[in-house]
Design a protein around this motif. Structure first.
Motif, short mmCIF file in Angstrom:
data_model
loop_
_atom_site.label_atom_id
_atom_site.label_comp_id
_atom_site.label_asym_id
_atom_site.label_seq_id
_atom_site.Cartn_x
_atom_site.Cartn_y
_atom_site.Cartn_z
N UNK A 1 0.86 -1.19 0.00
CA UNK A 1 0.00 0.00 0.00
C UNK A 1 0.89 1.23 0.00
N UNK A 2 0.66 2.11 -0.97
CA UNK A 2 1.44 3.36 -1.09
C UNK A 2 0.53 4.51 -0.71
N UNK A 3 0.84 5.17 0.40
CA UNK A 3 0.01 6.27 0.90
C UNK A 3 0.47 7.60 0.29
N UNK A 4 -0.40 8.23 -0.51
CA UNK A 4 -0.07 9.51 -1.14
C UNK A 4 -1.15 10.56 -0.87
N UNK A 5 -1.71 10.51 0.34
CA UNK A 5 -2.68 11.57 0.72
C UNK A 5 -2.09 12.37 1.89
N UNK A 6 -2.83 13.38 2.36
CA UNK A 6 -2.21 14.23 3.38
C UNK A 6 -2.20 13.51 4.74
N UNK A 7 -1.30 13.92 5.63
CA UNK A 7 -1.00 13.11 6.81
C UNK A 7 -2.15 12.94 7.82
N UNK A 8 -3.26 13.63 7.62
CA UNK A 8 -4.40 13.36 8.50
C UNK A 8 -4.86 11.91 8.40
N UNK A 9 -4.53 11.23 7.28
CA UNK A 9 -5.07 9.89 7.03
C UNK A 9 -4.04 8.77 7.20
N UNK A 10 -2.86 9.09 7.77
CA UNK A 10 -1.82 8.08 7.90
C UNK A 10 -2.32 6.85 8.66
N UNK A 11 -2.91 7.04 9.82
CA UNK A 11 -3.20 5.88 10.68
C UNK A 11 -4.25 4.95 10.09
N UNK A 12 -5.26 5.49 9.42
CA UNK A 12 -6.28 4.60 8.87
C UNK A 12 -5.72 3.78 7.72
N UNK A 13 -4.84 4.35 6.91
CA UNK A 13 -4.26 3.62 5.78
C UNK A 13 -3.26 2.58 6.28
N UNK A 14 -2.43 3.00 7.24
CA UNK A 14 -1.43 2.12 7.89
C UNK A 14 -2.12 0.92 8.53
N UNK A 15 -3.19 1.16 9.29
CA UNK A 15 -3.93 0.07 9.95
C UNK A 15 -4.64 -0.82 8.93
N UNK A 16 -5.18 -0.21 7.87
CA UNK A 16 -5.87 -0.98 6.83
C UNK A 16 -4.93 -1.93 6.11
N UNK A 17 -3.71 -1.44 5.82
CA UNK A 17 -2.72 -2.30 5.15
C UNK A 17 -2.36 -3.49 6.03
N UNK A 18 -2.13 -3.23 7.31
CA UNK A 18 -1.76 -4.30 8.24
C UNK A 18 -2.86 -5.34 8.33
N UNK A 19 -4.11 -4.85 8.46
CA UNK A 19 -5.25 -5.77 8.58
C UNK A 19 -5.34 -6.69 7.37
N UNK A 20 -4.95 -6.19 6.19
CA UNK A 20 -5.06 -6.99 4.97
C UNK A 20 -3.77 -7.77 4.68
N UNK A 21 -2.77 -7.69 5.57
CA UNK A 21 -1.53 -8.44 5.36
C UNK A 21 -0.65 -7.88 4.27
N UNK A 22 -0.78 -6.58 4.01
CA UNK A 22 0.06 -5.94 2.97
C UNK A 22 1.19 -5.15 3.63
N UNK A 23 2.28 -4.95 2.89
CA UNK A 23 3.31 -4.01 3.33
C UNK A 23 2.82 -2.59 3.04
N UNK A 24 3.54 -1.60 3.61
CA UNK A 24 3.03 -0.23 3.60
C UNK A 24 4.18 0.75 3.40
N UNK A 25 3.93 1.81 2.62
CA UNK A 25 4.89 2.91 2.48
C UNK A 25 4.15 4.24 2.59
#
Lengths: 415, 415
Positions: free
Chosen positions: B75-99
Motif C-alpha cells: 500500500x502506497x500512501x499519497x494523501x495528506x498526513x491526516x489519514x496516515x493511521x487509517x491507511x497504515x492500519x488498513x494495510x496491516x489488517x489486509x496483510x500488505x506491506x506499507x509505504x
C-alpha cells in the motif's frame, strides 16, 4: 441645534460621551442599523437630550425621513465611507447641514491604477458643491482628526506661522500595543480592518504644485506603501516608519491653502505593513466571494470579511491596550520672519487617559472629539458657511482654543 | 508486486507517470476519494497495469477491503498526513506491506508547546512496530524526498563518508517563481498551503545527543521559524534563508544513524515566512470556524480553508513556474580519513525538465520518484525487512544508483 448621529460604533459612541458634557445642542438622535447598539450608547449617558433610533444608512430616503421626524438641523455621519453619499444626499433632501469624517470613495484608474488618477476621494461630493451653496446649506467634510484636525493645522500654519509653505505633510503615528490575558502582545488593530485595508491598499495620492513631467501640477498616484520615511513622533512615541496612504487631507488642503506639496503618511510600522502585504499577496484583501466548505456544504464568503471575523472588535480592545496615538501636520517653508522654518503641529492622546476619563479607547476618542468641537463652533455662529467645505476653509484659532478647553491640548514642535 | 496507491492528487499522479515507465510490478490500483480524479490519472497513461478505484482514506476497513479485492502486496500512501493511521492500519489488517511519505501527526504539549515535547511525528506508528515485526510485515515510513531521500543520504554519509558525525542537517531550498499572464510574479506555493501551515506553525523539533540541561539528550522543541540561517544551495539556486520546521527526518535519523545533532531547516525565504507569520498573527491559520456574512445569511467557515481557496491549486501552476528545487542533507564531522569534513548531499530538479519530461511540476515529481525507486528495490529483494523502518535502515548505495538510472542523478558538494 438638533443633531442626527448616523452610526453608534466605536467613533459614534465616543461622540455621544464627549457631547454629553456640553450644552450647545438640544437633541442628538443616535441612529444605527442595529437599534440595540444605538440604545446601549444612549442608555450609557443618562441624558434625555439623547434618543435612539434605527436607520438604514444606505438609504438617502431613510436618512431624510429621520431628519424630518426630529427637525434635525445637522447630520453627523459616523459610519464607514461606503455610506457617505446616501447620508450626504439624505441630509440635503431634508434641508439639514452635514458633517462627516471621511469622504466619498475613490475608484482606481481601470488600466493604470498606480500611474493615473481615477475618481478621487470626495469627487462625488464636490461635484454637487454649487447646489449646496445655492441652497445655503453647509457640508463640512473630513471633520474628524485626520482628516479634520490636520486640516485645521494647515490653515493655522498658513495664517499664523508661515509666509510661504513648501510641504503640508500629515504624519500619523502611535506606540499602541494590545496584550492578551497572559501579557503577550497580540495583533489587534485599533481601527476597522475593513477600512484600513481599503485605505492602505488603494493607490496613495499626493498633490504637487508643479512637476517636471506635469508643469501645471495636480494630484498624482503612487504604488501602495510608497516613499517610506522614519518620522520622529513627540511625547515619547519616538520614530515610526511612515508610508504614503490615500487620505482626504491631500484632496482638501490644496483647495484652500497654498503649498508646493501635500502628502499623507501613515505610521503603520513594518509589522503592520507586512501583514497588509501578506493579506494582499494571498488575495485575502479581496471582497469577491470565494467558495469554501462548511458544515452545511459549500458556501461563498468574502475573504476580507473572514479577516475581520478573525480579529477582535476594535471597540473592545481599549482595556487591554497601552500607549499613545499622535495625529499631526509637518510643515516646511519660510516663516513669518523670512527664515526657513520646519514645524510639526500635533495632538496626542494617551489611551490610559481616554479609558479612565471617557471609557473609550484613544483612537476612536481622538476621532470623535473634533466633530463635537466643530458642531459647537457652528452652534454659536463662530463658524458659518455654505457649500461643500473642508475644515481649512474656517478660522483655525477658535477651534484650537475650544479643543484645549475640552481638556485635550494640541502641541507644536519647531526644529 | 501489486500496489494500492491511495491518493491521486499532485504527488499521486506524478507517481503513476514515473512508475508507468518501469516493469517491476503487475498492478497499481489508483484509488481516490474522488474516483474521477483517479480515472483521469489512469487514462493519462494508456497502460492496463493501472486501474482506478474509489477509496475512503479515513476508513481502515475500506483500505483493507480494497487490498483484499485486488490481492494487494504493497500500500502506497499519497494523501495528506491526516489519514496516515487509517491507511497504515488498513494495510496491516489486509496483510500488505506499507509505504508513506509523511508520518502520523504530532500533538503539541498542551501547556508549554514551544518548550516541552508532546506526541511526536510517527509516535503512533512506532507504538505498534513490534506487531508489524512479529507479523513479518514491513512499514517503510517517510519514503518521499524529505523525508525519504534525505534519510538515504544520512545512511550513505555514515557508511561511506564519515567516521564520526556531528550534524545531520536536512536543508531544503528552491528558486521557484510563478508568474501571471502579464509576467508579474505572484504568490503561489508549490505545495498544499494547508499542509505547509501545519508543518511550519507546529513547534519545530530538533534532536541532540546531549545538552547542558539534558545530559541524556533527546528531542527538543523550539518556537516556529527558530534559528534562521542562510544556506547556499547548489546548481545556481544560491543563498536562501532557512528556519527550523517540524519534519520527520529529525524523528527518523537518530533511530538508525549516530550523530550529535539532527535538524531540519526549510528554505522558506523571508517573504514566505512573513506571509505565514501574518496569517498566524491574524488567526487565519486556525481551523476553528468563524462566523461571517454570506448572501444566504451568516455561515461558519474555517479560516485556513479560506486561505487555501484564495490561492491557486499547486497541481495547476507547473506551466507558469520557473526555477529549480533542491532537497539535501548537510553533514559535518570527521571523515573516513580522520580529517574534519563538511559535505552536502543533494538532489536538484529543474521545473522545466520535469514539465517537459513528465508533465508534472518539479516539487511533486521529486517527492514521487523516491517511493517508486524504493518499491523497485523491494520488488527485486535488494531491500527487505520487517517492522516500522525508516529509509536509513536500508543500504543507501543501490537506492542512489537506481535513482540515477531513472535519469535523475544526485550530487555531492564538499567544502
Amino acid at each position: 441645534m438638533k443633531i442626527l448621529l448616523v452610526g453608534s460604533g466605536g467613533v459614534g459612541a465616543a461622540f455621544t460621551a464627549i457631547a454629553a458634557r456640553r450644552d450647545f445642542f438640544e437633541l442628538v438622535v443616535v441612529a444605527d442599523y442595529d437599534e440595540s447598539r444605538a440604545r446601549a450608547a444612549v442608555d450609557a449617558l443618562d441624558d434625555d437630550r439623547f434618543v435612539a433610533a434605527r436607520v438604514d444608512a444606505s438609504s438617502a430616503d431613510d436618512v431624510a425621513a429621520l431628519c424630518r421626524e426630529h427637525d434635525v438641523t445637522h447630520v453627523m455621519n459616523a459610519v464607514d465611507p461606503r455610506f457617505v453619499m446616501s447620508i450626504f444626499d439624505g441630509a440635503f433632501a431634508a434641508g439639514a447641514d452635514y458633517l462627516d469624517m471621511a469622504m466619498s470613495l475613490s475608484t482606481r484608474h481601470p488600466e493604470e491604477p498606480y500611474a493615473k488618477v481615477g475618481k478621487k476621494l470626495g469627487d462625488d461630493q464636490f461635484a454637487v458643491a454649487d447646489q449646496w451653496e445655492s441652497a445655503g446649506r453647509l457640508a463640512l467634510v473630513g471633520m474628524g482628526v485626520e482628516p479634520g484636525l490636520s486640516d485645521v493645522f494647515a490653515r493655522y500654519a498658513a495664517d499664523h506661522l508661515f509666509s510661504e509653505i513648501r510641504d503640508l505633510g500629515t504624519r500619523d503615528g502611535a506606540n499602541l500595543a494590545v496584550h492578551d490575558e497572559h501579557g503577550n502582545e497580540v495583533f489587534a488593530p485599533s481601527f476597522s480592518i475593513w477600512t484600513t485595508i481599503e485605505e492602505c491598499l488603494n493607490p496613495p495620492v499626493v498633490w504637487e504644485k508643479a512637476r517636471a513631467d506635469e508643469p501645471d501640477g495636480g494630484w498624482f498616484v503612487t504604488p501602495p506603501f510608497s516613499e517610506p520615511e522614519v518620522f520622529d513622533f513627540p511625547e515619547g512615541i519616538g520614530p515610526v516608519e511612515c508610508v504614503n496612504v490615500e487620505h482626504e487631507e491631500v484632496l482638501l488642503m490644496p483647495r484652500w491653502v497654498d503649498a508646493e506639496r501635500v502628502t499623507f503618511k501613515y505610521g503603520l510600522g513594518e509589522d503592520f505593513i507586512n501583514v497588509l502585504k501578506a493579506l494582499h499577496d494571498v488575495g485575502l484583501d479581496s471582497t469577491t466571494p470565494v467558495r469554501v466548505p462548511s458544515a452545511g456544504g459549500p458556501v461563498e464568503v468574502s475573504p476580507r470579511d473572514v479577516v475581520a471575523a478573525c480579529l477582535p472588535d476594535p471597540a473592545t480592545i481599549g482595556p487591554r491596550m497601552t500607549g499613545k496615538t499622535c495625529a499631526g501636520l509637518w510643515v516646511t517653508g519660510i516663516g513669518k520672519d523670512g527664515q526657513e522654518r520646519e514645524t510639526y503641529l500635533y495632538h496626542v492622546v494617551d489611551n490610559e487617559w481616554a479609558m479612565q476619563e471617557y471609557g473609550h479607547q484613544c483612537v476612536v476618542w481622538q476621532t470623535a472629539v473634533n466633530p463635537v468641537v466643530a458642531l459647537e463652533l457652528l452652534a454659536d455662529g463662530t463658524w458659518s458657511g455654505a457649500g461643500v467645505l473642508g475644515p481649512e476653509a474656517f478660522d483655525a484659532v477658535p477651534f484650537l482654543e475650544l479643543l484645549t478647553a475640552y481638556g485635550s491640548p494640541w502641541g507644536q514642535r519647531d526644529s
